[in-house]
Scaffold this motif. Structure first.
Motif, PDB file in Angstrom:
ATOM      1  N   LEU A 129       8.849   3.016 -17.422  1.00 46.84           N
ATOM      2  CA  LEU A 129       7.895   3.252 -16.424  1.00 46.84           C
ATOM      3  C   LEU A 129       7.853   1.687 -15.708  1.00 46.84           C
ATOM      4  CD1 LEU A 129       5.597   4.386 -14.448  1.00 46.84           C
ATOM      5  CD2 LEU A 129       4.039   3.770 -16.414  1.00 46.84           C
ATOM      6  N   LEU A 130       8.454   1.703 -14.554  1.00 49.45           N
ATOM      7  CA  LEU A 130       8.712   0.336 -13.794  1.00 49.45           C
ATOM      8  C   LEU A 130       7.866   0.567 -12.348  1.00 49.45           C
ATOM      9  CD1 LEU A 130      10.326  -2.399 -13.141  1.00 49.45           C
ATOM     10  CD2 LEU A 130      12.039  -0.861 -12.251  1.00 49.45           C
ATOM     11  N   ALA A 131       7.167  -0.484 -11.925  1.00 51.16           N
ATOM     12  CA  ALA A 131       6.494  -0.701 -10.653  1.00 51.16           C
ATOM     13  C   ALA A 131       7.719  -1.430  -9.891  1.00 51.16           C
ATOM     14  CB  ALA A 131       5.392  -1.544 -10.880  1.00 51.16           C
ATOM     15  N   ARG A 132       8.383  -0.613  -9.416  1.00 48.47           N
ATOM     16  CA  ARG A 132       9.684  -0.735  -8.502  1.00 48.47           C
ATOM     17  C   ARG A 132       9.514  -1.537  -7.306  1.00 48.47           C
ATOM     18  NH1 ARG A 132      15.004  -2.038  -8.419  1.00 48.47           N
ATOM     19  NH2 ARG A 132      16.065  -1.009  -6.814  1.00 48.47           N
ATOM     20  N   GLN A 133       8.571  -0.999  -6.382  1.00 47.09           N
ATOM     21  CA  GLN A 133       8.391  -1.542  -5.032  1.00 47.09           C
ATOM     22  C   GLN A 133       7.033  -1.747  -4.859  1.00 47.09           C
ATOM     23  OE1 GLN A 133       9.273   0.868  -1.332  1.00 47.09           O
ATOM     24  NE2 GLN A 133      10.962  -0.142  -1.627  1.00 47.09           N
ATOM     25  N   LEU A 134       6.679  -2.736  -4.220  1.00 50.41           N
ATOM     26  CA  LEU A 134       5.186  -3.054  -3.889  1.00 50.41           C
ATOM     27  C   LEU A 134       5.105  -3.360  -2.320  1.00 50.41           C
ATOM     28  CD1 LEU A 134       2.234  -3.702  -4.596  1.00 50.41           C
ATOM     29  CD2 LEU A 134       2.917  -5.938  -5.152  1.00 50.41           C
ATOM     30  N   THR A 135       4.196  -2.444  -1.594  1.00 45.49           N
ATOM     31  CA  THR A 135       4.334  -2.800  -0.191  1.00 45.49           C
ATOM     32  C   THR A 135       2.846  -2.995   0.371  1.00 45.49           C
ATOM     33  OG1 THR A 135       6.175  -1.560   0.198  1.00 45.49           O
ATOM     34  CG2 THR A 135       4.858  -2.051   2.299  1.00 45.49           C
ATOM     35  N   LEU A 136       2.551  -4.141   1.180  1.00 46.38           N
ATOM     36  CA  LEU A 136       0.982  -4.319   1.441  1.00 46.38           C
ATOM     37  C   LEU A 136       0.908  -5.154   2.829  1.00 46.38           C
ATOM     38  CD1 LEU A 136      -0.940  -6.986  -0.466  1.00 46.38           C
ATOM     39  CD2 LEU A 136       1.380  -6.626  -0.753  1.00 46.38           C
ATOM     40  N   GLN A 137      -0.225  -5.076   3.413  1.00 51.69           N
ATOM     41  CA  GLN A 137      -0.377  -5.957   4.583  1.00 51.69           C
ATOM     42  C   GLN A 137      -0.825  -7.383   4.159  1.00 51.69           C
ATOM     43  OE1 GLN A 137      -3.295  -5.150   7.539  1.00 51.69           O
ATOM     44  NE2 GLN A 137      -1.524  -4.535   8.707  1.00 51.69           N
ATOM     45  N   GLY A 138      -0.348  -8.375   4.504  1.00 51.33           N
ATOM     46  CA  GLY A 138      -0.718  -9.772   4.165  1.00 51.33           C
ATOM     47  C   GLY A 138      -1.921 -10.308   4.945  1.00 51.33           C
ATOM     48  N   THR A 139      -2.532 -11.238   4.388  1.00 51.59           N
ATOM     49  CA  THR A 139      -3.851 -11.711   5.204  1.00 51.59           C
ATOM     50  C   THR A 139      -3.360 -12.020   6.952  1.00 51.59           C
ATOM     51  OG1 THR A 139      -3.212 -13.850   4.318  1.00 51.59           O
ATOM     52  CG2 THR A 139      -4.885 -12.829   3.314  1.00 51.59           C
ATOM     53  N   ASN A 140      -2.253 -12.391   7.141  1.00 53.04           N
ATOM     54  CA  ASN A 140      -1.752 -12.775   8.484  1.00 53.04           C
ATOM     55  C   ASN A 140      -1.197 -11.469   9.109  1.00 53.04           C
ATOM     56  OD1 ASN A 140       0.770 -12.196   7.094  1.00 53.04           O
ATOM     57  ND2 ASN A 140       1.644 -13.921   7.899  1.00 53.04           N
ATOM     58  N   GLN A 141      -1.570 -10.071   8.551  1.00 50.86           N
ATOM     59  CA  GLN A 141      -1.154  -8.958   9.361  1.00 50.86           C
ATOM     60  C   GLN A 141       0.143  -8.564   8.992  1.00 50.86           C
ATOM     61  OE1 GLN A 141      -3.967  -7.177  10.092  1.00 50.86           O
ATOM     62  NE2 GLN A 141      -5.087  -8.806   9.465  1.00 50.86           N
ATOM     63  N   ALA A 142       1.094  -9.582   8.641  1.00 48.42           N
ATOM     64  CA  ALA A 142       2.522  -9.053   8.515  1.00 48.42           C
ATOM     65  C   ALA A 142       2.847  -8.286   7.172  1.00 48.42           C
ATOM     66  CB  ALA A 142       3.415 -10.342   8.509  1.00 48.42           C
ATOM     67  N   GLU A 143       3.721  -7.167   7.391  1.00 46.95           N
ATOM     68  CA  GLU A 143       3.814  -6.537   6.043  1.00 46.95           C
ATOM     69  C   GLU A 143       4.651  -7.280   5.114  1.00 46.95           C
ATOM     70  OE1 GLU A 143       4.757  -1.819   5.852  1.00 46.95           O
ATOM     71  OE2 GLU A 143       6.773  -2.911   5.788  1.00 46.95           O
ATOM     72  N   ILE A 144       4.492  -7.206   3.683  1.00 50.05           N
ATOM     73  CA  ILE A 144       5.088  -7.663   2.730  1.00 50.05           C
ATOM     74  C   ILE A 144       5.530  -6.472   1.613  1.00 50.05           C
ATOM     75  CG2 ILE A 144       4.809  -9.130   0.577  1.00 50.05           C
ATOM     76  CD1 ILE A 144       2.391 -10.308   1.889  1.00 50.05           C
ATOM     77  N   GLN A 145       6.803  -6.497   1.589  1.00 53.21           N
ATOM     78  CA  GLN A 145       7.647  -5.640   0.766  1.00 53.21           C
ATOM     79  C   GLN A 145       8.600  -6.142  -0.117  1.00 53.21           C
ATOM     80  OE1 GLN A 145      10.927  -2.343   1.764  1.00 53.21           O
ATOM     81  NE2 GLN A 145       9.000  -1.405   2.088  1.00 53.21           N
ATOM     82  N   VAL A 146       8.166  -5.824  -1.508  1.00 55.11           N
ATOM     83  CA  VAL A 146       8.879  -6.489  -2.576  1.00 55.11           C
ATOM     84  C   VAL A 146       9.515  -5.489  -3.385  1.00 55.11           C
ATOM     85  CG1 VAL A 146       8.981  -7.991  -4.568  1.00 55.11           C
ATOM     86  CG2 VAL A 146       7.549  -8.580  -2.346  1.00 55.11           C
TER      87      VAL A 146
END
Length: 357
Positions: free
Chosen positions: A316-333
């Protein structure tokens, strides 16, 4: 005086003298550690081939190594784990840090073993160049289970933690998991919307597990469903799933939970789709605590004996994480696959999706 003084005995001479005295008195001399080691080696050399240890397969050796590696990370000095995490940073900015959490290490304190939280002060100093007067800190936002590996989100300030929790409450933090399942989900994609509840399992080994608490049941005629009253202790749980590939009776599946309930993905896969996650020894059986039972075909592909399955890790792997940063830019890892995960994919002949996926 000089010529009358007796020479001092060296330690080795004294040991030899003691041995000689014991021989004269009929007492058997004690074996030194080095002599005992030599004797054991000689005895091993004399053992016939039939008595020699059976050859260990590559997969058994890898599983044992993984177990040892996991235990080492939990029991090593915090600085060692901090260095390991420092090398596994996937993303960082002025507010957030995302690290690749290793398998088997708890995020928060867990019965005295080294946890991620316990080494965050050391890790924060490392990331700030080991400055003496540093206000740099790392705080866990959304945890991962001990046996889950992959992308773990950390905040650099208390207000950032609150920002992340608000995003999470509004379903604005998206985590996609990759799992290897025993069985092929049918249909190949869909949404599981079944509440989850904690129940006690009675019997010779009483214990607690999360279980399904469905809102519908088959009617008496068996040709439809009837809505039932929701259990007040049940938690709403929704998981989207998609089969990426299947082969040899197993599947690589992408999961996206829309809610965050304890063991949600594991329960939905095992009990809603009857396709438990490979290495999920807790939810592969309901009424007992025992290692996962695998089909002979899967055992053959993995090169494992059923007696060694207890060492098989949860895939079970947390493969991808996507969220909105504090500066409103999207972060995807995206998180790289662990070595044991890749080896299992190869053995089961499961194919990774194209890069565009």
């Amino acid at each position: 005086r000089k010529h009358l003084q007796k020479p001092r005995l060296r330690a080795v001479d004294l040991a030899q003298k003691v041995q000689q005295e014991k021989l004269k008195s009929g007492e058997k001399p004690r074996l030194r550690a080095v002599d005992l080691a030599q004797k054991v080696q000689q005895e091993k050399g004399k053992r016939p081939a039939a008595e020699a240890d059976p050859p260990v397969s590559g997969q058994q050796r890898r599983v044992t190594e993984l177990k040892r590696f996991s235990l080492q990370l939990q029991n090593v000095h915090p600085n060692v784990l901090a260095k390991h995490l420092h090398k596994s940073v996937l993303y960082q900015d002025k507010d957030l840090v995302i690290i690749n959490k290793p398998y088997g290490v708890p995020v928060r304190e867990d019965s005295g073993v080294t946890s991620i939280s316990s080494v965050l002060p050391v890790l924060s100093k490392m990331m700030d160049g080991m400055k003496i007067n540093s206000d740099f800190q790392l705080l866990p936002c959304l945890g991962l289970e001990k046996e889950t590996s992959g992308a773990l989100l950390l905040a650099r300030r208390e207000e950032v933690v609150e920002h992340i929790l608000n995003l999470n409450r509004n379903n604005q933090v998206q985590i996609k998991y990759w799992v290897i399942t025993v069985g092929v989900p049918v249909p190949s994609e869909g949404v599981i919307d079944i509440p989850v509840i904690e129940r006690e399992v009675t019997g010779s080994q009483p214990h607690y597990k999360m279980a399904l608490s469905p809102l519908f049941r088959m009617n008496d005629a068996g040709d439809g469903v009837t809505k039932v009253r929701a259990n007040r202790q049940a938690h709403s749980a929704v998981t989207k799933y998609r089969v990426i590939d299947s082969s040899n009776g197993c599947s690589l599946v992408e999961l996206q939970p829309y809610t965050r309930v304890k063991h949600q993905t594991r329960v939905h896969m095992a009990y809603a789709l009857t396709c438990p996650i490979l290495g999920d020894h807790k939810y592969s059986h309901w009424s007992k605590l025992a290692p996962q039972k695998l089909p002979e075909r899967v055992l053959g592909k993995l090169g494992l004996q059923q007696s060694k399955i207890r060492y098989l890790p949860l895939h079970l792997l947390a493969r991808q994480l996507t969220l909105q940063g504090t500066n409103q830019a999207e972060i995807q890892v995206s998180c790289p696959l662990p070595k044991y995960f890749i080896q299992t994919l190869n053995r089961l002949q499961l194919t990774l999706p194209d890069k565009k996926d």
